[in-house]
Design an enzyme around this catalytic site. Structure first.
Site: not given
Ligand code: HSE
Length: 381
Positions: A10-11, A84, A115, A166, A169, A180, A184, A281
């Site tokens: 996805t990324v 991460k 962000i 999407g 995970e 998750d 972080k 996303g």
């Protein structure tokens, strides 16, 4: 700038698409299924290619990402990652290797999706002492909580939609059970305090057991539930925890909708800062990876400072919790609960102030039970 990508999910696919628009040439792509002209399945084609200045990793997981990271860093390539878990587990080792090799290790997209929170934290750390930091750090759970609250959608349908979009995970329990967010939080503590906690030592409570009855009870009291991860540095040491928290509708957290995240930090001199935006996303996260790539030669301070060490966590502050427990457990918890009400097989009430580790122990032993820290005067953050 010439780079290589590890991973075309996805990324990674998003980074590949957006790179050319930013004047970044993707020379090689490590991918299992050949989708690009310059694909390879051999990390040596990347680590040993002198044209490649930086490598962006979006594979996820610890291995083989760690092995590839070490190989590329030792070959003198800057390493950008959205992973991460990799930084949470291997941040100390990778930071040391990057320092020895004289390359940069950056991972903005690993916390906050799109962000630019971690770079802001680095900037703040350089000029102020950060006291605490955290926020709404998981897009999937925020999307679920928001849809349950505003649209009355049930948990399972909201989760299915978050997966289709999407945000989640591969194994969504990492999102809904709070892991998750916990990962972080470890990254935030590492950047802000130079101390990397282990997620295994952190009290972590998720939203896997939240039910429509809980959300209805919150709505009746004009409260909104959000999953919050936070870390603080006190004289006693570093604290960190993940738990659902109830906010007033007028609090900033209640205005964080869909998959948005709200990341905040509090500086000793500068006070409280908040950054809000898409926390998950394809394109927002890819844009954050590319921003890291574009910053590599800007002479910025390292994201992880020299001397990063493991953090031994100290006990976090006690606070009252909303709880929903099975009827049979209410009698045992009698001395801890006030304002108990009945809803079928469940009892709802508020606890006396408890530390996150204490309430976690009680709730995790009761199948289906749910808890959320109750709102304090002036909100939580
Ligand atoms: N599954 C993560 C989330 C992706 O929902 O926030 C971004 O880290």
């Amino acid at each position: 700038m010439r780079i290589a990508l590890l991973g075309m999910g996805t990324v990674g696919g998003g980074v590949y698409e957006l790179a050319a628009k930013k004047g970044i040439e993707v020379v090689r792509v490590l991918e299992r299924v050949r989708r690009t002209e310059n694909a390879t399945t051999d990390i040596a084609d990347i680590a040993d290619d002198p044209r490649i200045e930086a490598v962006a990793e979006m594979l996820g997981g610890v291995e083989p990402a760690r092995e590839y990271a070490l190989r590329c860093i030792r070959a003198g390539k800057h390493f950008v990652t959205a992973n991460k878990l990799l930084i949470s587990r291997c941040g100390i080792e990778l930071a040391r290797e990057a320092q020895n090799a004289g390359v940069r290790l950056v991972f903005s997209a690993a916390c906050g999706g799109g962000i630019p929170f971690l770079p802001s934290l680095v900037r703040a750390r350089e000029s102020d002492r950060i006291v605490r930091a955290g926020g709404i750090l998981n897009g999937t759970t925020n999307y679920i909580l928001d849809r349950m609250q505003r649209e009355g959608v049930d948990f399972a349908s909201a989760l299915a939609d978050a997966q289709a979009l999407g945000y989640a995970e591969r194994d969504p329990s990492g999102d809904i059970d709070g892991w998750d967010t916990a990962r972080k939080v470890t990254l935030i503590a590492a950047v802000a305090f130079g101390a990397l906690p282990s997620e295994d030592e952190m009290p972590v409570m998720g939203i896997g057991n939240i039910r429509t009855e809980d959300v209805q009870a919150f709505k009746r009291r004009n409260l909104v539930c959000r999953l919050i991860g936070e870390t603080a540095k006190t004289e006693a040491g570093v604290t960190a925890c993940v738990r659902p928290v109830l906010f007033r509708v007028s609090d900033a957290e209640s205005a964080v909708l869909r998959n948005d995240n709200l990341c905040w930090y509090q500086g000793e001199q500068s006070g409280l800062f908040r950054l809000m935006g898409q926390g998950a996303g394809r394109y927002p996260t890819a844009a954050n990876v590319l921003a890291d790539v574009l910053s590599l030669n800007a002479g910025l301070p390292p994201m992880l400072e020299e001397g990063l060490k493991p953090a031994a966590l100290t006990r976090a502050a006690a606070e009252p919790y909303y709880v929903r427990v099975p009827g049979y457990a209410a009698e045992t918890l009698r001395t801890l609960l006030t304002g108990v009400s009945e809803a079928g097989e469940w009892r709802m009430g508020e606890t006396v102030p408890m530390e996150p580790a204490e309430i976690q122990k009680i709730i995790s032993a009761l199948p289906g039970a749910f808890c959320a820290a109750t709102v304090r005067e002036g909100g939580k953050s």
